[in-house]
Design an enzyme around this catalytic site. Structure first.
Site, mmCIF file in Angstrom:
data_model
loop_
_atom_site.group_PDB
_atom_site.id
_atom_site.type_symbol
_atom_site.label_atom_id
_atom_site.label_comp_id
_atom_site.label_asym_id
_atom_site.label_seq_id
_atom_site.Cartn_x
_atom_site.Cartn_y
_atom_site.Cartn_z
ATOM 1 N N ASP A 54 0.809 -1.230 0.000
ATOM 2 C CA ASP A 54 0.000 0.000 0.000
ATOM 3 C C ASP A 54 0.838 1.273 0.000
ATOM 4 O O ASP A 54 0.448 2.294 0.552
ATOM 5 C CB ASP A 54 -0.957 0.027 1.215
ATOM 6 C CG ASP A 54 -1.807 -1.226 1.270
ATOM 7 O OD1 ASP A 54 -2.172 -1.711 0.196
ATOM 8 O OD2 ASP A 54 -2.087 -1.708 2.382
ATOM 9 N N HIS B 62 -4.546 -1.969 -5.621
ATOM 10 C CA HIS B 62 -3.722 -0.894 -6.167
ATOM 11 C C HIS B 62 -4.637 0.232 -6.650
ATOM 12 O O HIS B 62 -5.384 0.061 -7.604
ATOM 13 C CB HIS B 62 -2.870 -1.414 -7.332
ATOM 14 C CG HIS B 62 -1.858 -2.435 -6.909
ATOM 15 N ND1 HIS B 62 -0.978 -3.019 -7.776
ATOM 16 C CD2 HIS B 62 -1.576 -2.961 -5.696
ATOM 17 C CE1 HIS B 62 -0.195 -3.866 -7.103
ATOM 18 N NE2 HIS B 62 -0.546 -3.851 -5.842
HETATM 19 P P1 GDP Z 1 -0.488 -0.008 -3.594
HETATM 20 O O1 GDP Z 1 -1.107 -1.246 -3.053
HETATM 21 O O2 GDP Z 1 0.981 0.086 -3.334
HETATM 22 O O3 GDP Z 1 -0.811 0.261 -5.039
HETATM 23 O O4 GDP Z 1 -1.136 1.221 -2.776
HETATM 24 P P2 GDP Z 1 -2.692 1.418 -2.365
HETATM 25 O O5 GDP Z 1 -3.412 1.936 -3.542
HETATM 26 O O6 GDP Z 1 -3.219 0.206 -1.691
HETATM 27 O O7 GDP Z 1 -2.550 2.504 -1.230
HETATM 28 C C1 GDP Z 1 -2.031 3.751 -1.477
HETATM 29 C C2 GDP Z 1 -3.035 4.793 -0.966
HETATM 30 O O8 GDP Z 1 -2.410 6.040 -0.884
HETATM 31 C C3 GDP Z 1 -4.203 4.971 -1.905
HETATM 32 O O9 GDP Z 1 -5.336 5.290 -1.164
HETATM 33 C C4 GDP Z 1 -3.767 6.148 -2.783
HETATM 34 O O10 GDP Z 1 -4.842 6.864 -3.339
HETATM 35 C C5 GDP Z 1 -3.029 6.976 -1.757
HETATM 36 N N1 GDP Z 1 -1.927 7.774 -2.288
HETATM 37 C C6 GDP Z 1 -1.004 7.430 -3.222
HETATM 38 N N2 GDP Z 1 -0.086 8.399 -3.350
HETATM 39 C C7 GDP Z 1 -0.412 9.377 -2.483
HETATM 40 C C8 GDP Z 1 0.172 10.640 -2.127
HETATM 41 O O11 GDP Z 1 1.198 11.063 -2.649
HETATM 42 N N3 GDP Z 1 -0.473 11.356 -1.159
HETATM 43 C C9 GDP Z 1 -1.608 10.934 -0.550
HETATM 44 N N4 GDP Z 1 -2.160 11.696 0.374
HETATM 45 N N5 GDP Z 1 -2.172 9.750 -0.859
HETATM 46 C C10 GDP Z 1 -1.586 8.985 -1.800
HETATM 47 MG MG MG Z 2 -2.633 -1.813 -1.786
#
Ligand code: GDP
Ligand code: MG
Length: 465
Positions: free
Chosen positions: A27, A63
């Site tokens: 995440d 993701h």
């Molecule tokens: P992944 O599993 O690595 O793809 O990540 P996830 O999507 O599960 O979790 C990342 C969360 O952080 C999501 O809710 C995104 O919308 C949010 N997110 C990603 N980049 C940023 C950022 O730069 N700032 C903020 N505030 N939120 C972010």
């Molecule tokens: Mg995730």
């Protein structure tokens, strides 16, 4: 040349190939980085296509990609899916739940109002099936023994049992759905899992599992199971391919490749914090396996580890030594919406732990860092763990919760930066002293270079370094 360009053009490596790894506990923002890099390549006129390749995990991943006020959590489908010209490949190393995959395809179309998926979706016929039976078995295992140390890691998505099938030498792969006598294999699978589940004190037909978006679903009789697979095999057929020649041809051309990993190295079955680990290979070498050696992961030019810059989050039973006091954790959880994309579980919040990060970078093969969540800072300093101590001795990370319970973190504080200034920057040439110092410290500590910063969840809330 920017750091990003340098990373994509390393000497002796396959140019324009990049792996996106979770550098902590998942995440971190892998999905949005994959989405943005897909766009980055497609914007260069010389590339007609980009390949986004997933090699591990399955429906346990979540993701998120956000664009134009619309947002989706992808689970099994790679995050290049919104781009025409992109091939999204679900590789051999994945475990695929067929009916959830169909629902995910429909959700993408619905959220973004597409008639058809913009990208080409391709499923490797060698990918392993993760079926409702695996979810039922996981349920039975989890509920028959509350003492099992690793069972907390189970997301209920049947991931570990599907991978275990391969090791037991009873796997069912996507291609088996298309054999003339396919039903024989799946009836046999149903009977085998029913017996195992009986042995654990449950009845297959009574077990309720979770399907797409956590919807409860009764596995029911063998007949029901086969009928459901009959529907899925027909609908999935247009997406199923023998991927070998396609990957071979493209890897030996100049098509950009983005290898999007799922979970994080902190969850890898070998390097993660045992026992609350995931069943799949979350580090670079999984790509070699999934592509049957066509892509030697050592040839991939850029190896991005994605991190939440100012803190880390974790879902599960693992206890991080840097766990944040709840009064601060709540603020971050709300500000950054720290709730699981797949399970909706509130995530635990901890201070960033560079001791772990350095180890995960080393074992995961990471050479560059992507700093997401640079907009999440608080009024006072950013506190980061730079050392572990046991008594007065400085010690390192080991992939073992019992050991980690005995270490005491030592912290360093960084001056916070002005978020509005960061958001208004158009180039990294004008990064503030505070930000530069922070990035440089991480890079030096982990022997990596910094390539991207994000300061918000939307596509383009990004600076390439
Ligand atoms: P992944 O599993 O690595 O793809 O990540 P996830 O999507 O599960 O979790 C990342 C969360 O952080 C999501 O809710 C995104 O919308 C949010 N997110 C990603 N980049 C940023 C950022 O730069 N700032 C903020 N505030 N939120 C972010
Ligand atoms: Mg995730």
């Amino acid at each position: 040349m920017t750091n990003l360009e340098k990373s994509l053009n390393k000497k002796g490596r396959r140019k324009n190939s990049v792996a996106i790894l979770g550098a902590m506990f998942g995440d971190e923002g892998k999905g949005r980085i994959t989405d943005e890099l897909t766009e980055y390549f497609l914007n260069k006129k010389r590339f007609k296509n980009v390949i986004v390749y997933r090699d591990n995990g399955g429906a346990n991943a979540g993701h998120t990609i956000s664009h134009d006020g619309k947002k989706i959590g992808l689970h099994q489908i790679g995050s290049g899916i919104l781009h025409k010209g992109c091939y999204v490949v679900l590789g051999k190393g994945m475990v695929i739940h067929p009916s959830d995959l169909l629902e995910e395809i429909e959700e993408i179309k619905q959220v973004f109002e597409f008639k058809e998926l913009p990208a080409n979706l391709m499923i490797d016929e060698m990918a392993v099936l993760s079926t409702d039976l695996h979810r039922a078995f996981e349920y039975a295992l989890k509920n028959s023994s509350s003492k099992s140390l690793g069972s907390a890691a189970a997301t209920g998505r049947g991931i570990a049992p599907a991978y275990a099938d391969v090791v037991y030498r009873f796997p069912l792969r996507i291609r088996d759905l298309y054999k003339r006598d396919w039903k024989v294999y799946f009836i046999e699978q149903y009977n085998r899992y029913s017996k195992w589940i009986n042995g654990l004190g449950f009845e297959m037909k009574d077990i309720k599992i979770q399907r797409y978006k956590g919807r409860e679903y009764k596995v029911g009789s063998c007949d029901k199971y086969i009928k459901d697979l009959e529907r899925c095999r027909k609908l999935l057929k247009p997406y199923v391919f023998n991927m070998y020649d396609f990957i071979f041809k493209n890897w030996n051309s100049d098509t950009p490749f983005i290898f999007e990993k799922a979970q994080g190295i902190g969850l890898d079955s070998r390097w993660g914090l045992y026992p609350d680990v995931s069943a799949s290979n979350c580090s670079l070498d999984g790509i070699t396996y999934s592509t049957e050696g066509i892509v030697n992961a050592n040839d991939i030019s850029a190896r991005f580890g994605v991190i939440k810059s100012t803190y880390t989050s974790s879902v599960g039973k693992r206890v991080l030594p840097t766990a944040m006091e709840e009064k601060y954790a709540t603020v971050i959880r709300d500000e950054a919406h720290e709730y699981g994309t797949t399970t909706g579980r509130p995530r635990d919040i901890a201070y960033m732990d560079l001791v772990m990060l350095e180890y995960f970078c080393k074992m995961g093969g990471i050479e560059e860092l992507v700093f997401t969540h640079m907009d999440i800072v608080w009024d006072s300093a950013v506190k980061v763990c730079t050392k572990y101590k046991i008594k007065d001795k400085v010690v390192g990370y080991r992939p073992d919760q019992e050991y980690i319970d005995s270490v005491k973190p030592v912290y360093k504080e960084f001056k916070v930066w002005n978020i509005e200034n960061l958001k208004n920057l158009r180039s990294t040439k004008k990064l503030s002293k505070e930000v530069t110092k922070f990035l440089d410290f991480y890079s030096e500590y982990t022997n990596t270079s910094s390539v991207m910063i994000t300061y918000g969840p939307d596509r383009h809330d990004t600076l390439f370094i």
